[in-house]
Scaffold this active site. Structure first.
Site, PDB file in Angstrom:
ATOM      1  CG  HIS A 129       7.095  -2.002 -56.662  1.00  0.00           C
ATOM      2  ND1 HIS A 129       6.205  -2.221 -55.858  1.00  0.00           N
ATOM      3  CD2 HIS A 129       7.515  -0.882 -56.746  1.00  0.00           C
ATOM      4  CE1 HIS A 129       5.994  -1.196 -55.152  1.00  0.00           C
ATOM      5  NE2 HIS A 129       6.710  -0.371 -55.644  1.00  0.00           N
ATOM      6  CE  LYS A 132       7.233 -12.311 -52.230  1.00  0.00           C
ATOM      7  NZ  LYS A 132       7.887 -12.855 -51.067  1.00  0.00           N
ATOM      8  CG  HIS A 140       1.227   6.413 -56.290  1.00  0.00           C
ATOM      9  ND1 HIS A 140       1.227   5.308 -57.059  1.00  0.00           N
ATOM     10  CD2 HIS A 140       1.719   5.915 -54.797  1.00  0.00           C
ATOM     11  CE1 HIS A 140       1.376   4.091 -56.171  1.00  0.00           C
ATOM     12  NE2 HIS A 140       1.981   4.781 -54.939  1.00  0.00           N
ATOM     13  CG  HIS A 168      -1.619   4.351 -51.957  1.00  0.00           C
ATOM     14  ND1 HIS A 168      -1.828   2.936 -51.960  1.00  0.00           N
ATOM     15  CD2 HIS A 168      -0.556   4.700 -52.340  1.00  0.00           C
ATOM     16  CE1 HIS A 168      -0.479   2.550 -52.405  1.00  0.00           C
ATOM     17  NE2 HIS A 168       0.244   3.300 -52.603  1.00  0.00           N
ATOM     18  N   GLY A 177       8.127   5.708 -44.782  1.00  0.00           N
ATOM     19  CA  GLY A 177       7.955   4.493 -45.596  1.00  0.00           C
ATOM     20  C   GLY A 177       9.341   4.134 -46.012  1.00  0.00           C
ATOM     21  N   GLY A 196       1.942   1.253 -48.453  1.00  0.00           N
ATOM     22  CA  GLY A 196       2.802   0.199 -47.890  1.00  0.00           C
ATOM     23  C   GLY A 196       2.940   0.187 -46.298  1.00  0.00           C
ATOM     24  NE  ARG A 203      -1.081  -9.369 -44.383  1.00  0.00           N
ATOM     25  CZ  ARG A 203       0.304  -9.020 -44.233  1.00  0.00           C
ATOM     26  NH1 ARG A 203       1.361  -9.591 -45.004  1.00  0.00           N
ATOM     27  NH2 ARG A 203       0.899  -7.743 -43.782  1.00  0.00           N
ATOM     28  NE  ARG A 257       8.829 -14.018 -42.385  1.00  0.00           N
ATOM     29  CZ  ARG A 257       9.147 -14.543 -43.641  1.00  0.00           C
ATOM     30  NH1 ARG A 257      10.128 -14.714 -44.037  1.00  0.00           N
ATOM     31  NH2 ARG A 257       7.841 -14.640 -44.305  1.00  0.00           N
ATOM     32  CB  THR A 296       1.539 -19.594 -43.834  1.00  0.00           C
ATOM     33  OG1 THR A 296       2.687 -18.802 -44.269  1.00  0.00           O
ATOM     34  CG2 THR A 296       1.839 -20.959 -44.281  1.00  0.00           C
TER      35      THR A 296
END
Length: 579
Positions: free
Chosen positions: A12, A37, A132, A136, A187, A316, A425, A456, A536
């Protein structure tokens, strides 16, 4: 030195990032171009093509391609830990021992295929694997700009096998202290409870975080799910982080929690209502995540933090802004840098940065995330001419002044300006804006524009001069990666951007990084007394953030938005507004 980072080839959030001589020239997520998405099971083809085209370079100009996935040797603990903990699924257990790098080879082959489609000659390009969680870590440390010895924390679902990373950076070199391995993943546990609470793993975790303030974290004791003792994290796989026959199944779909969790907590949540007992479950999960994360932080990184006060955080789990608020409140933490694209999309940046630094070219501090495509007024007008809705538009002379008036009158505005943001964001490139002192504007955006759950929350962008007043803190907040307790008086002034628990996830903007957005807030301050705007992302529920003018027009005509500003062009649905 030119390094292209490519991530997400197996799962993903595929993305691409391009460093040229230590400068992050471009970065983008595939989902924005293909309008899917998270772009699951896709290649970062369009994202990489954009990066190369933006930089004006050819595949032959790239010195190395960095990928955030690497082979893991059998001599270490990772594969043996996985095999032991998944004893109840012997096929998976044996696979980890006998063919434990099969996923890496699949990853590399897919990247090679993607590179060929982009015009690379595989005989002439070097593909450099980076573990990986090291990618990060690099995305946080190398982009932080910290010169002192820096503690590094990574909390994620999982990479090859690792789920959690503790280390430090010094003189440009990353040192690993400790890793935890699947299934012992905090996570992953949060993701499993995200599924139980009715959301999609790797997408809905922020919804759980948003639901948590409505509940009581002490009403249910979740301590049985995870323990950190004697320096080791253990997830209770009777309940969560499960595979194979232990998975709870519903209509043929398996989840990462077990039937035993359902027996304990009741049926899996469905629908959009935030109700009892699920709000309390969300609160309890958030509390457990915070408590265990802080225990691990103290144990492995406490001494470094007390020595230098600097922490870089990615994975994440770093997008959990409530945890980040707790971290920056600690007296030993002078500054926390959270990679703004902390999820797997950001590993394209991290892998490329790691390779650049390893080859002797330090990378610059990440000051902003405006790293995607931009469009001219001519592009916008051409998109309007092609669109079947036949948009009514006009050019405006002073965009900040005119848009501030529209906002102050109580109207939401779709704001499309400059380069698209990298990461989850919206920060004034592809945003929906509202005036946070207008009662009901948040409910209107949720119900009529975003089409998402009514509970929300929305976030504020503000002038950097306002940040210390409203947030009671001068800690840098350029990327909406922290929440802050809103200062007395400000909750009443801007109620539409204050969450149920009295906090806000804020962006405090410096003008140099987005002058037009800054000037808009300055104009709004003149009209309302508040240099703050509700912000937003410019998208609807279930869609990726808008990329192009055509995407923006499609969303505009698929919602109750009345105003869309793209560069110097104002589009409206009512002819009277064009007079």
């Amino acid at each position: 030195m030119t390094v292209l980072g490519l991530s997400g080839a197996l799962t993903h959030d595929p993305s691409a990032a391009l460093y040229i001589d230590g400068r992050l020239v471009a970065a983008a997520e595939e989902e924005r171009f293909v309008r899917d998405k998270h772009a699951k099971n896709r290649m970062p083809y369009e994202a990489a093509k954009f990066c190369l085209q933006f930089a004006g370079i050819k595949p032959a100009d790239v010195d190395a391609v960095a990928i955030p996935f690497a082979p893991i040797g059998l001599g270490g603990k990772a594969r043996w830990h996985y095999a032991k903990r998944y004893w109840y699924a012997p096929d998976r257990s044996l696979d980890a021992i006998l063919t434990g790098n099969r996923r890496f080879h699949r990853y590399r082959k897919r990247i090679e295929w993607c590179l060929v489609q982009l015009g690379f000659d595989l005989a002439k390009i070097e593909i450099v694997p980076v573990e990986h969680h090291l990618a990060h870590a690099a995305s946080a440390y190398h982009c932080s700009g910290f010169q002192e010895k820096t503690a590094i924390l990574g909390i994620d679902g999982k990479g090859e096998y690792a789920t959690t990373f503790f280390g430090y950076g010094e003189n440009g070199v990353i040192h690993k202290i400790k890793e935890f391995y699947d299934p012992d993943s905090l996570g992953g546990l949060y993701g499993a409870l995200t599924e139980f609470l009715g959301f999609e793993m790797l997408d809905g975790e922020y919804k759980v975080m948003g639901m948590a303030p409505y509940g009581d974290p002490h009403k249910y004791d979740f301590s049985r799910l995870a323990k950190f003792e004697n320096g080791e994290l253990v997830i209770n796989t009777d309940y969560a982080n499960v595979i194979g026959l232990r998975r709870y199944k519903e209509q043929g779909k398996g989840f990462y929690f077990s039937p035993k969790l359902v027996q304990w907590l009741g049926p899996k949540r469905v629908g959009d209502i935030a109700d009892d007992p699920y709000i309390h479950y969300a609160a309890s999960m958030q509390k457990l995540f915070e408590d265990v994360s802080l225990q691990m932080l103290d144990y492995y990184l406490g001494d470094i933090l007390r020595e230098t006060g600097r922490l870089a955080f990615a994975g994440g789990g770093a997008l959990n802004v409530k945890l980040n608020q707790k971290i920056i409140a600690r007296p030993e933490v002078k500054e926390l840098f959270v990679q703004p694209a902390a999820s797997d999309a950001g590993t394209a940046v991290g892998a490329a940065a790691y390779v650049s630094v390893a080859r002797g070219v330090p990378v610059e501090k990440m000051e902003h995330v405006y790293l995607g495509p931009s469009y001219s007024n001519e592009d916008v007008i051409a998109a309007c001419a092609r669109h079947p809705a036949r948009p009514q538009w006009r050019r405006i002379d002073d965009v900040p002044v005119e848009v501030a008036k529209i906002l102050a009158a109580g109207n939401p505005v779709a704001w499309f300006h400059g380069r698209m943001e990298f990461g989850p964001r919206a920060l004034g490139g592809r945003s929906i804006l509202g005036c946070p002192s207008v009662p009901g504007v948040a409910d209107r955006i949720n119900a009529q524009i975003k089409f998402r759950e009514r509970w929300r929350p929305f976030c504020p962008s503000m002038l950097d001069t306002v940040g210390p007043q409203m947030l009671g803190s001068d800690h840098p907040a350029p990327f909406m990666t922290f929440t802050f307790e809103v200062a007395p008086g400000w909750k009443e002034r801007v109620p539409e951007v204050v969450h149920e628990d009295g906090t806000s996830r804020a962006q405090a903007l410096q003008r140099e990084h987005n002058p037009r957005y800054y000037d808009l807030m300055a104009e709004l301050e003149k009209l309302t007394g508040n240099g703050v705007v509700l912000n937003t992302s410019l998208n609807r529920r279930g869609e990726p953030m808008i990329c192009s003018p055509t995407d923006a027009l499609n969303m505009f005509y698929g919602s109750d938005l009345e105003y869309l500003v793209m560069e110097d062009v104002l589009v409206t649905k009512y002819l009277r507004e064009l007079v």
